[in-house]
Structure formats: structure tokens, C-alpha cells
Design a protein around this motif. Sequence first.
Motif, PDB file in Angstrom:
ATOM      1  N   GLU A   5      19.121  32.365 -59.146  1.00 27.03           N
ATOM      2  CA  GLU A   5      20.141  32.859 -59.526  1.00 27.03           C
ATOM      3  C   GLU A   5      21.070  33.074 -59.084  1.00 27.03           C
ATOM      4  O   GLU A   5      22.201  32.558 -59.215  1.00 27.03           O
ATOM      5  N   LEU A   8      22.203  29.636 -57.856  1.00 28.52           N
ATOM      6  CA  LEU A   8      23.280  28.851 -58.967  1.00 28.52           C
ATOM      7  C   LEU A   8      24.484  30.112 -58.487  1.00 28.52           C
ATOM      8  O   LEU A   8      25.734  29.012 -58.299  1.00 28.52           O
ATOM      9  N   VAL A   9      24.459  30.971 -58.659  1.00 28.98           N
ATOM     10  CA  VAL A   9      26.228  31.644 -57.956  1.00 28.98           C
ATOM     11  C   VAL A   9      26.603  31.359 -57.969  1.00 28.98           C
ATOM     12  O   VAL A   9      27.931  31.181 -57.360  1.00 28.98           O
ATOM     13  N   ILE A  12      28.382  27.444 -57.360  1.00 26.36           N
ATOM     14  CA  ILE A  12      29.493  28.109 -58.683  1.00 26.36           C
ATOM     15  C   ILE A  12      31.164  28.892 -57.287  1.00 26.36           C
ATOM     16  O   ILE A  12      32.225  28.105 -57.887  1.00 26.36           O
ATOM     17  N   VAL A  13      30.718  29.955 -56.542  1.00 24.00           N
ATOM     18  CA  VAL A  13      31.523  30.520 -56.215  1.00 24.00           C
ATOM     19  C   VAL A  13      31.601  29.169 -54.925  1.00 24.00           C
ATOM     20  O   VAL A  13      33.423  29.307 -55.012  1.00 24.00           O
ATOM     21  N   ALA A  16      34.413  26.482 -56.889  1.00 27.37           N
ATOM     22  CA  ALA A  16      35.489  27.660 -56.675  1.00 27.37           C
ATOM     23  C   ALA A  16      36.085  27.408 -55.776  1.00 27.37           C
ATOM     24  O   ALA A  16      37.731  27.633 -54.987  1.00 27.37           O
ATOM     25  N   PHE A  17      35.533  28.172 -54.639  1.00 24.49           N
ATOM     26  CA  PHE A  17      36.143  28.286 -53.229  1.00 24.49           C
ATOM     27  C   PHE A  17      36.772  27.089 -53.116  1.00 24.49           C
ATOM     28  O   PHE A  17      38.150  27.171 -52.716  1.00 24.49           O
ATOM     29  N   TRP A  19      37.653  23.849 -54.246  1.00 18.10           N
ATOM     30  CA  TRP A  19      38.437  23.927 -55.360  1.00 18.10           C
ATOM     31  C   TRP A  19      40.316  24.483 -55.002  1.00 18.10           C
ATOM     32  O   TRP A  19      40.809  23.748 -55.185  1.00 18.10           O
ATOM     33  N   VAL A  20      40.047  25.556 -54.868  1.00 18.22           N
ATOM     34  CA  VAL A  20      41.121  26.860 -55.107  1.00 18.22           C
ATOM     35  C   VAL A  20      41.990  26.100 -53.651  1.00 18.22           C
ATOM     36  O   VAL A  20      43.100  26.553 -53.341  1.00 18.22           O
ATOM     37  N   ILE A  24      45.153  24.575 -54.496  1.00 20.63           N
ATOM     38  CA  ILE A  24      46.346  25.599 -53.993  1.00 20.63           C
ATOM     39  C   ILE A  24      46.880  26.359 -53.068  1.00 20.63           C
ATOM     40  O   ILE A  24      47.879  26.108 -51.658  1.00 20.63           O
ATOM     41  N   SER A  46      52.778  15.352 -57.983  1.00 23.71           N
ATOM     42  CA  SER A  46      52.838  16.337 -56.575  1.00 23.71           C
ATOM     43  C   SER A  46      52.931  17.503 -56.982  1.00 23.71           C
ATOM     44  O   SER A  46      52.832  17.954 -57.567  1.00 23.71           O
ATOM     45  N   ARG A  47      51.751  18.536 -56.541  1.00 22.12           N
ATOM     46  CA  ARG A  47      51.735  19.977 -56.636  1.00 22.12           C
ATOM     47  C   ARG A  47      53.070  20.725 -56.919  1.00 22.12           C
ATOM     48  O   ARG A  47      52.976  21.122 -57.855  1.00 22.12           O
ATOM     49  N   ALA A  48      54.065  20.178 -55.997  1.00 23.75           N
ATOM     50  CA  ALA A  48      55.513  20.882 -56.110  1.00 23.75           C
ATOM     51  C   ALA A  48      56.309  20.863 -57.628  1.00 23.75           C
ATOM     52  O   ALA A  48      56.540  21.827 -58.148  1.00 23.75           O
ATOM     53  N   SER A  50      53.603  20.434 -60.466  1.00 27.85           N
ATOM     54  CA  SER A  50      53.502  20.388 -61.198  1.00 27.85           C
ATOM     55  C   SER A  50      53.606  21.552 -62.619  1.00 27.85           C
ATOM     56  O   SER A  50      52.669  21.589 -63.491  1.00 27.85           O
ATOM     57  N   CYS A  52      54.453  24.787 -64.283  1.00 28.02           N
ATOM     58  CA  CYS A  52      53.443  25.892 -64.485  1.00 28.02           C
ATOM     59  C   CYS A  52      52.963  26.478 -66.020  1.00 28.02           C
ATOM     60  O   CYS A  52      53.421  25.393 -66.806  1.00 28.02           O
TER      61      CYS A  52
ATOM     62  N   LEU B 289      29.300  37.598 -63.644  1.00 26.50           N
ATOM     63  CA  LEU B 289      29.971  36.552 -63.263  1.00 26.50           C
ATOM     64  C   LEU B 289      30.920  35.675 -64.882  1.00 26.50           C
ATOM     65  O   LEU B 289      32.094  36.045 -64.732  1.00 26.50           O
ATOM     66  N   CYS B 354      60.251  27.552 -67.717  1.00 24.27           N
ATOM     67  CA  CYS B 354      59.305  27.266 -66.238  1.00 24.27           C
ATOM     68  C   CYS B 354      60.196  26.786 -65.083  1.00 24.27           C
ATOM     69  O   CYS B 354      61.328  26.043 -65.198  1.00 24.27           O
ATOM     70  N   ARG B 474      45.514  24.887 -67.272  1.00 24.94           N
ATOM     71  CA  ARG B 474      45.860  25.982 -66.298  1.00 24.94           C
ATOM     72  C   ARG B 474      45.207  26.850 -66.388  1.00 24.94           C
ATOM     73  O   ARG B 474      44.274  27.468 -65.273  1.00 24.94           O
ATOM     74  N   ALA B 481      39.276  29.177 -61.559  1.00 25.64           N
ATOM     75  CA  ALA B 481      38.621  29.547 -60.236  1.00 25.64           C
ATOM     76  C   ALA B 481      38.089  30.474 -60.115  1.00 25.64           C
ATOM     77  O   ALA B 481      38.423  30.650 -59.320  1.00 25.64           O
ATOM     78  N   ILE B 484      36.450  33.346 -60.451  1.00 27.88           N
ATOM     79  CA  ILE B 484      34.939  33.693 -59.533  1.00 27.88           C
ATOM     80  C   ILE B 484      35.427  33.889 -58.604  1.00 27.88           C
ATOM     81  O   ILE B 484      34.405  34.456 -58.021  1.00 27.88           O
ATOM     82  N   LEU B 485      36.415  33.506 -57.860  1.00 27.05           N
ATOM     83  CA  LEU B 485      36.938  33.993 -56.487  1.00 27.05           C
ATOM     84  C   LEU B 485      37.035  35.913 -56.698  1.00 27.05           C
ATOM     85  O   LEU B 485      36.127  35.912 -55.671  1.00 27.05           O
ATOM     86  N   SER B 592      54.452  27.327 -57.032  1.00 28.90           N
ATOM     87  CA  SER B 592      55.242  25.490 -57.502  1.00 28.90           C
ATOM     88  C   SER B 592      56.384  26.550 -57.295  1.00 28.90           C
ATOM     89  O   SER B 592      57.154  25.240 -56.637  1.00 28.90           O
ATOM     90  N   SER B 595      57.844  25.812 -53.326  1.00 26.94           N
ATOM     91  CA  SER B 595      57.156  25.235 -52.764  1.00 26.94           C
ATOM     92  C   SER B 595      58.645  23.353 -53.548  1.00 26.94           C
ATOM     93  O   SER B 595      59.077  22.896 -53.141  1.00 26.94           O
ATOM     94  N   VAL B 596      58.754  23.861 -54.577  1.00 28.91           N
ATOM     95  CA  VAL B 596      60.002  23.173 -54.950  1.00 28.91           C
ATOM     96  C   VAL B 596      61.710  23.527 -54.352  1.00 28.91           C
ATOM     97  O   VAL B 596      62.095  22.681 -54.532  1.00 28.91           O
TER      98      VAL B 596
END
Lengths: 83, 635
Positions: A5, A8-9, A12-13, A16-17, A19-20, A24, A46-48, A50, A52, B289, B354, B474, B481, B484-485, B592, B595-596
Motif C-alpha cells: 500500500e 502504491l501511494v 501515485i504521489v 503527481a509531483f 506531472w505538476v 506547471i 502553449s500553457r500560457a 490554455s 482556466c 489519499l 477568463c 482541469r 494532481a 494528491i500532493l 496562466s 504568463s500571458v
Amino acid sequence: MIGLESILVGFIVAAAFLWVAWSILLPASVRVRLRRLAGHPPEAQSRASSGCAGGCCGCDAAGRRPLRSHVTPEGGSDGRCAG
Amino acid sequence: MSSTAILAGPPRIALVGNPNCGKTALFNALTGARQKVANYPGVTVERKVGEFLSPAGARVQIIDLPGTYSLRARSPDEEVTRDVVLGRFEHETPPDVMVCVADATNLRLHLRLVLELRKLGRPIILALNMMDVAEARGCRVDAGALSAALGVPVVPTVAIRRHGVRGLLDQIDRTVALASGSSAALSGVAPCGWSEPTASDLRAYHREVEDVLAAALRDAGRPSLATRRIDAALLHPAIGLPFLFLVLFLMFQAVFAWAAWPMDMIDAGLTWFQGTVGAALPDGLLKSLVTDGIIAGVGSVLIFLPQILVLFFFILILESTGYMARAAFLLDRLMGGVGLHGRAFIPLLSSFACAVPGIMAARTIENRTDRLATIMIAPLMTCSARLPVYTLIIAAFVPNRTMLGGLVGLQGLVMFTLYAAGILSALAVAFVLKRTVFKGAREPLLMELPSYRLPSARDVLLGLFERARIFLARAGTVIFAIMILLWFLGTFPAAPDGATGPAIDYSFAGMLGHALAPLLAPIGFTWQIAIALVPGMAAREVAVAALGTVYALSETGDALSGSLASVLAADWSLPTALSLLAWFIFAPQCVSTLSVVKRETNSWFWMLAMVAYMTLLAYGAAFVTFRVASALLGG
């Protein structure tokens, strides 16, 4: 002893780290450079721009992903003919 | 770039035309994309690229461009069109064929650009759009005579209903085939003979347009009587503004009234899901979790989906009818009073959805200082990511009561006040900026008022689907994500043996919250709020999810016993809640957006200036609110 367990946790953590951190925290320029180093084309959007949850439709050069189509590296699509 | 390399790729077609003539609707019809369309000028501020297969089986690349009245570009969005058409973009060839989209109801204005483009010597197809509206007004255009007079193929279309698209595709095939056979066409060489049209050139174009119309326009028709009659009422000096405020007021009432039962259903569903998962999993890290981290956190945000959809339903209806352009006209005097350019209205309006598209829409403003002023205040408009924060606090602290005989809901009234506070603070900041750093004469608003149109149910539903998809995406990515952190930071290190308080007190998140608490204590924020503000930097609504997770971990049991709103009502004082509302009116918590701003201003300075002034305003407003509320209500 670390149980299944906990492993697994931990997995996952960690996922997630990563990915963030990638999506981001990492500046876009660094991300693009890393993708190029790995031999991948730049991201279509681009992220800018994307936006909200408010619903930015992505006004960048590539635009949003069209219906039932794939986005080319340049951001285009093979959208169907509506005629 | 060699011509061989260019010919190797698919033919490139550009959609060019005046603002609000239906280019993006045509782009969507051709590619199957779902780019935003609305009934006001200035929706598209950047080129968009798509591809489709023509009836002949050829892959064709199509570029949707911002609207412009002339290649004599004056604003950044018009410069994009000019530069694409002239092939001035690096690593990009000029379009092989241009599809010039013209509003059939207003050919006198739209044909001038056609003549200007024709002078470039590239293959052109004229898409005579909005033919249904033209026919309804009794306007009769002879497409054959128009084609003969202009010397270009003409295809009648109704882009929003996909009428005439097949004919246009056939014409594209013919033009591309013809062009690839000729030596001049598809050469990929930018036209070098172009020079900016002078005033006398424009007068000559105007005379030529009159000649073309004399040959092709059989009946000019009459302007829409309905539009004139509606405008006589809605643009009336005495009725116009009160009606606009009434519309906005009803919108926020509906956000609460209409969304109540679907929100209750989602809440009940999530509670059931949390209970079921909690019962199925054995006690331990994984259960904590899933229930305290993921379900409590992500669920706290998911519950607001109905309110987001109700808000966007109204925005989409107002956009598609053409009322938004009237709102710009009505508010022009108010905006001018603080020194803002009339065109700033559309970017500010887009910022209600937005701030990112709002800031990009500022490209339609020609003057750089006016554009910068608009960019700097756009994030003060209440974006929909603030909606979950506002709703959560309102639900916790404002009683669900009605006033004036049940006509006005108190919660909706508070929400309307918060939106009004955002608008007024934006105007106040603009007033200061325009009298200090962005001094300059105010330019008048010149804007085409589109005819009123009935909204297309398909477009509204697609728009709502798109909003829901973005919101859920989102929740399933960024918020998932981060929660989870946050769970990890709120769980480790574990509480020492013999600890009496909740485990989160001893965790990394607890340490961070307690470390930040002294800084935020003067504005009444608790250490839990301090924790929530940190991941809230990713996006404002993440703060709500973070509060859900933090309070779930703070419970002595495994899961949050009641809804988050009821927990907050029990844990916070009213001055603290009001202070947090004041903070979120101003707080620049969205990477976001920042940055824009950096990208659009091409400067770190303006981005940092925005962070500094908005943080100072947020802290100051929260401080004053907390102190005054504490003095009046007893904190």
C-alpha cells in the motif's frame, strides 16, 4: 517494512509531483527545450493560453483541438469535410 | 524557402474578411473545429490553423485570420492578418489561395477589402456569407454578375448553418487545381509589389465598389426593422443602461436559483461515492489519499459545474444575439470617463470568462498605452474561476433568503455585488493608471453594431459542452494532481505519539500554514486559508479544492462530516469570510494569466508590476474589510 500500500501511494504521489513539475512549475521555454532534446516536436498549445476553467478557447496560433480530428505539430487538424 | 519545399506541403488557404463576417463560422464548417464564434467584432485575435480533405481528396490547410477592414493594419490583430497574407511570417509561406469572406448584407463596406486583396495578384474566392439574412431583408445579389464584375469566383454561403460549404469546397478544388497549373500561383513567393494604400487609393477602391454594386446588386433591401426597433429601446439614453444592469442582475440571480438542484444532486452523489469508497477500502494511507485527498478536494470544485454552465449560458446567449456589442456602446461613456478606450470593453467582457482570452483580446486596441492599461486591469474583472470561491463563502455565510416578495435572492444579490466590486475596482485602477503612467488623449469608439440574431441552439449547446469539458479536464488534471500532493504534504510527517491535535498540524502543510499565519493574521486568515492560498497560485478555484482537503485531513474522523460550506461556517468568523472575499476580488493568483501578460507585453516588468499592485490591493482591501467588519460585528 514497507508494505504494498505504501509503495502504491508513493508511486501515485511521485507521479503527481512529476506531472505538476512538468506542466506547471517548469517554465515553458525549458519544457520546449527538453522536448526537443528528447526528439519530440513542440507542444501544440502553449500553457500560457490554455486558459482556466472559465473557458478560454485557446487563442494561440494553433487554436483548439478540432472535433474528431488530430492536431498536427503545427496545430492543424484533419477535420472532416462538412459539405 | 524553395518552391519545391512549398509545393511538397498541402495548399494553404487563408480566410480573410472584415470583422464579424463569419470567417470563424466558415472555418468551423470546413474543418469540423469548434473555435469560438460570437455576434460581435473582434472575437478572433490570432490566426488558427486547421486542415480538411477536399471533395477531390486533397489535404488542404486553412488559416482563420482576425478580421480587418484593410491591409493597412493599425492594431496587433490586424497586423497578424496583414503579415500572413503578405507572407511576412518567418518560416511560413504566404497563402496559395485566399477565401475572402464578405457579409452579403453590407457589401459596400466589405468589397473594399476584396479589391485590396485582388491587387496582390493571388487566387481569390469570394464567399458571400450571411445570404439568409440578406434575403430576409429583401437584398438581392446576382452572384454571377458580382463574379464577372470582380473577376473572381463567388460562392454564396450561410456559414453558421453550413449552407454553401459544399459549393465552396468544390470551388477551392477548382481554384487550387487551376493555380497549381499556372506559373505564378502556388509559387510561395511573397508579393513584393504591395504598398500601404493611401487615402486616394482608398477613395479609388470606394468608387470601384460603387461600380461593382451597380452591376451586381439588384435590390439593396432594407435594414432589419426588428434590429432598428429593438435598438430604439435598448440603446435609449434612459432605458439602455438600466436594462443592461437588469440583465446582469438577473444573470447572477439565475446562477444561484437555477443551479441549486443540480448542485445538490452532485453533492449527494459525491457524498455517496466518498462513503462507498471509504467503506470498501481498509483503513490506511490509500483510503486517506482517496477519500480525504482526491474525493474531498476534487469534489469540492466539481460541485460548482452547474453554476459555471448557467453563467456561460447567459454569456453565450448575449454574445450570439448581438447584445454584447450594444453593451460596449452603452458603457462607452462610463469607460471614457476613466480614460479607457471604447474597444477595451470586449477584452474586459471576455475576462469574465477568463483573463487569458481577455488579455489577448486587447490586441484589437491600436494604441499601445491604451492596450497596456486594458491588460493591467483585465484580471480585476471577475473570472469564472473565482465563482467557486465566491459561491462557497456565500453558501456558508449568507442565508438563502429572498427579498422584495421573493423576487430577489440574497445570495444572488451578494454575488452581483462582488462582480460589481470587480468592475468598479477595475475602473478605479484604470482611472489612476490613465492619469499617471498611461497618459494620453482618449480615442473614440468606432464599432459596427451587428444585427440581432436568434441564437443557434447547436452553437449554445456546443459552447456549454466546451466549457464543461474544460472545467472537468482541469478538475481531472491540475486539481487532481495538486490535491494528491497537498494530501502528501498534509499527512507527512505523521503526528508524534501522544499528539492530541489533528495530524495535519504536525505535517509539512501544517508547518507551512503556521509559518504563513502571522503574515496573514492581520487580515483575519486562518492557517488553513494560508495553506489553500499556496496551491491556489496554479488557479483560483484550486484554493477551494485545497480547503476541502485541508479540512478533511483536519477532521478527527476519516472524512469530512458535513459539506465544506457548513464546516467553514462553523470554523470561520464572518469578518474572516468577508476578508477572503475582498482578497479574491484583487488577488493575482493565476499563473496562466501572469504568463500571458508577460507574453503579450513582451516584458517581465508589466507582469511583476501587475503582481505587485494586485497583491497590495488584495492585502489592503482584506485588511480594511476585516478590521471594519470586526469592529462592526465583533470578530
